[in-house]
Design a protein around this motif. Structure first.
Motif, PDB file in Angstrom:
ATOM      1  N   TYR A 138      74.936  65.140  14.349  1.00 46.72           N
ATOM      2  CA  TYR A 138      73.753  64.595  13.682  1.00 46.72           C
ATOM      3  C   TYR A 138      72.729  65.659  13.323  1.00 46.72           C
ATOM      4  CZ  TYR A 138      72.377  65.254  18.484  1.00 46.72           C
ATOM      5  OH  TYR A 138      72.172  65.834  19.703  1.00 46.72           O
ATOM      6  N   CYS A 139      73.011  66.936  13.592  1.00 49.99           N
ATOM      7  CA  CYS A 139      71.985  67.970  13.442  1.00 49.99           C
ATOM      8  C   CYS A 139      72.300  68.941  12.307  1.00 49.99           C
ATOM      9  CB  CYS A 139      71.826  68.748  14.744  1.00 49.99           C
ATOM     10  SG  CYS A 139      70.659  70.121  14.569  1.00 49.99           S
ATOM     11  N   GLY A 166      67.956  77.922  17.593  1.00 50.14           N
ATOM     12  CA  GLY A 166      69.164  77.113  17.666  1.00 50.14           C
ATOM     13  C   GLY A 166      69.827  77.465  18.993  1.00 50.14           C
ATOM     14  N   GLU A 219      69.280  64.121  24.580  1.00 53.09           N
ATOM     15  CA  GLU A 219      69.810  63.416  23.388  1.00 53.09           C
ATOM     16  C   GLU A 219      70.195  61.980  23.752  1.00 53.09           C
ATOM     17  OE1 GLU A 219      68.809  65.270  21.360  1.00 53.09           O
ATOM     18  OE2 GLU A 219      69.550  67.310  21.404  1.00 53.09           O
ATOM     19  N   LYS A 237      76.813  72.967  24.628  1.00 51.24           N
ATOM     20  CA  LYS A 237      76.020  71.743  24.757  1.00 51.24           C
ATOM     21  C   LYS A 237      76.885  70.539  25.101  1.00 51.24           C
ATOM     22  CE  LYS A 237      72.554  69.010  22.340  1.00 51.24           C
ATOM     23  NZ  LYS A 237      71.667  68.958  21.182  1.00 51.24           N
ATOM     24  N   GLN A 280      65.675  72.318  10.226  1.00 52.74           N
ATOM     25  CA  GLN A 280      66.565  71.550  11.100  1.00 52.74           C
ATOM     26  C   GLN A 280      66.604  70.085  10.690  1.00 52.74           C
ATOM     27  OE1 GLN A 280      65.481  71.276  15.246  1.00 52.74           O
ATOM     28  NE2 GLN A 280      67.612  71.113  15.876  1.00 52.74           N
TER      29      GLN A 280
HETATM   30  S1  SF4 Z   1      72.386  72.361  19.768  1.00 50.32           S
HETATM   31 FE1  SF4 Z   1      70.466  71.775  18.851  1.00 50.32          FE
HETATM   32  S2  SF4 Z   1      70.289  73.103  17.054  1.00 50.32           S
HETATM   33 FE2  SF4 Z   1      72.428  73.152  17.680  1.00 50.32          FE
HETATM   34  S3  SF4 Z   1      73.449  71.591  16.504  1.00 50.32           S
HETATM   35 FE3  SF4 Z   1      72.842  70.662  18.427  1.00 50.32          FE
HETATM   36  S4  SF4 Z   1      70.828  69.724  18.069  1.00 50.32           S
HETATM   37 FE4  SF4 Z   1      71.248  71.198  16.429  1.00 50.32          FE
END
Ligand code: SF4
Length: 435
Positions: free
Chosen positions: A130-131, A169, A222, A238, A403
């Motif tokens: 979604y980013c 980022g 999130e 992540k 972003q």
């Molecule tokens: S980690 Fe943060 S900056 Fe990178 S894609 Fe995911 S939401 Fe976007």
């Protein structure tokens, strides 16, 4: 098919193939509950408590009587918090607002705190579908060097701002801990308060950044629903849900003064996510009473190369309900409302529950000087009546892409004046470092 997916047209055939497999073949993805090499594991029961409460929460089970009882109680229990977040509480928005407003007044007076974010880089190694910064999105990438960071910070400091939130980022390769540390040192020389919104790291790294001048760390979880999280965060560090969850605790172990919490409302069941966000802050506050706790409440916004993304079922009424419930449950917590929300909403919510708003915001890289100059030119033009101000957008032609789209582009000066005109007290700093 995932609604949030971005169609990236300029990727190499290999990258496209990998992207396609990540999106359509769950077996190709790594286990999102397994820590990766180098990720610190801490002993904490906070995650278990939050998940247990969230899983046991059925918002639709709460009734009008539960909401009335919650509003009548002097202090707000976890059960009361659940009732206030439920659909049954939506018709009581007026009562919620009045109670929240009283709590805000008791603990924060009529102050509204202003800060600005500064993006140092938009490189990212993660694939959050979604980013706009995700590693498969075809955008202009950029990282500010030392001189550019200094120049951007000077421009922002000259506007009168005293707190900065540094963002990158999530790429350790492009924005390593030393790079972020150097940025903190520069920020310390320009601002009284320095916040970080960067990739989660280990407690010794947070300690280093604290020594470099950082005051607080914000990490967005999130969504607290780890199953949904798995379908939205397809690759990169992540992806590891529990490591992200424990970020704030590691930051406090590393000596940070404050920590911020948030879910991105609209990704999953927003009532459960709001409950988990509040409880995450609540349990950590009990464990670390000295910590300064704050909450944010971002909703999804349209992003570059995918304008269909928008908050799902989280309207402004629902957002107001969540913010009031946060305030009543956690009366001492700071509550930030970002420029994702429109000016009218932000002007109203600071009288009820929010304590902090961003101003002079750009989510692009290296374009503050350009934007601030444009703002000055506009103000000058206004003064000399050469012409009236129209829209406030600026294009960052020589900068990295943004972003997400923001809804409130007001400058610090304009926000300051408008907040004061509402009878509130705009504040640029509320902390004195005596060291
Ligand atoms: S980690 Fe943060 S900056 Fe990178 S894609 Fe995911 S939401 Fe976007």
């Amino acid at each position: 098919m995932n609604d949030f997916l971005i169609d990236s047209k300029k990727l190499s055939p290999e990258a496209l193939k990998r992207k396609h497999r990540l999106e359509h073949d769950p077996g190709f993805r790594t286990d999102h509950m397994q820590y990766m090499e180098g990720m610190e594991r801490i002993r904490s029961d906070v995650m278990e408590q939050v998940v247990q409460q969230m899983n046991a929460y059925h918002p639709e089970h709460y009734t009008e009587a539960d909401v009335r009882a919650a509003l009548a109680h002097k202090s707000c229990s976890i059960e009361d918090f659940k009732a206030l977040l439920s659909p049954a509480a939506l018709p009581f928005l007026e009562e919620l607002s009045q109670r929240a407003s009283r709590e805000t007044g008791k603990h924060f007076g009529n102050t509204v705190y202003l800060f600005t974010p500064l993006y140092l880089a938009n490189y990212c190694e993660n694939y959050c579908v979604y980013c706009g910064f995700n590693c498969y999105n075809d955008i202009r990438r950029m990282r500010l060097n030392r001189e550019q960071i200094e120049a951007e910070m000077r421009v922002i400091a000259d506007s009168g701002m005293e707190e900065i939130l540094i963002l990158t980022g999530e790429s350790r390769a492009a924005s390593d801990v030393r790079y972020i540390g150097e940025a903190c040192k520069i920020a310390r020389s320009c601002f009284r308060m320095v916040g970080l919104e960067v990739y989660p790291m280990n407690s010794d790294e947070y300690r280093y950044l604290r020594e470099c001048g950082a005051d607080y760390v914000t990490v967005f979880q999130e969504t607290y629903d780890s199953d949904v999280y798995e379908t939205l965060h397809l690759a990169g560090h992540k992806r590891v849900w529990p490591y992200r969850f424990e970020s704030q605790e590691r930051a406090l172990m590393g000596g940070m003064r404050g920590v911020g919490f948030s879910a991105l409302l609209g990704l999953s069941d927003f009532r459960k996510d709001a409950l988990a966000t509040g409880l995450h802050a609540y349990y950590l506050q009990r464990k670390y009473p000295q910590a300064e706790i704050s909450l944010s409440c971002p909703r999804l916004r349209p992003i570059i190369n995918n304008e269909t993304i928008n908050p799902m079922n989280v309207g402004e009424k629902q957002l107001c309900q969540i913010l009031c419930a946060y305030r009543i449950f956690l009366p001492f917590a700071g509550i930030t409302v970002s420029s994702r929300e429109r000016p009218g909403f932000r002007n109203g919510i600071v009288k009820i529950a929010a304590t902090k708003v961003s101003a002079g915001v750009s989510t692009g890289i290296g374009d503050h000087e350009e934007k601030y100059q444009e703002e000055k030119d506009r103000e000058q033009a206004e003064k000399t009546r050469l012409h009236t101000v129209g829209g406030e957008e600026a294009s960052g032609s020589s900068s990295g892409d943004e972003q997400f789209e923001i809804a409130d582009t007001r400058s610090l000066g304009r926000m300051y004046r408008e907040i004061a005109a509402e009878g509130l007290q705009p504040v640029l700093n509320d902390y004195l470092d005596l060291q």
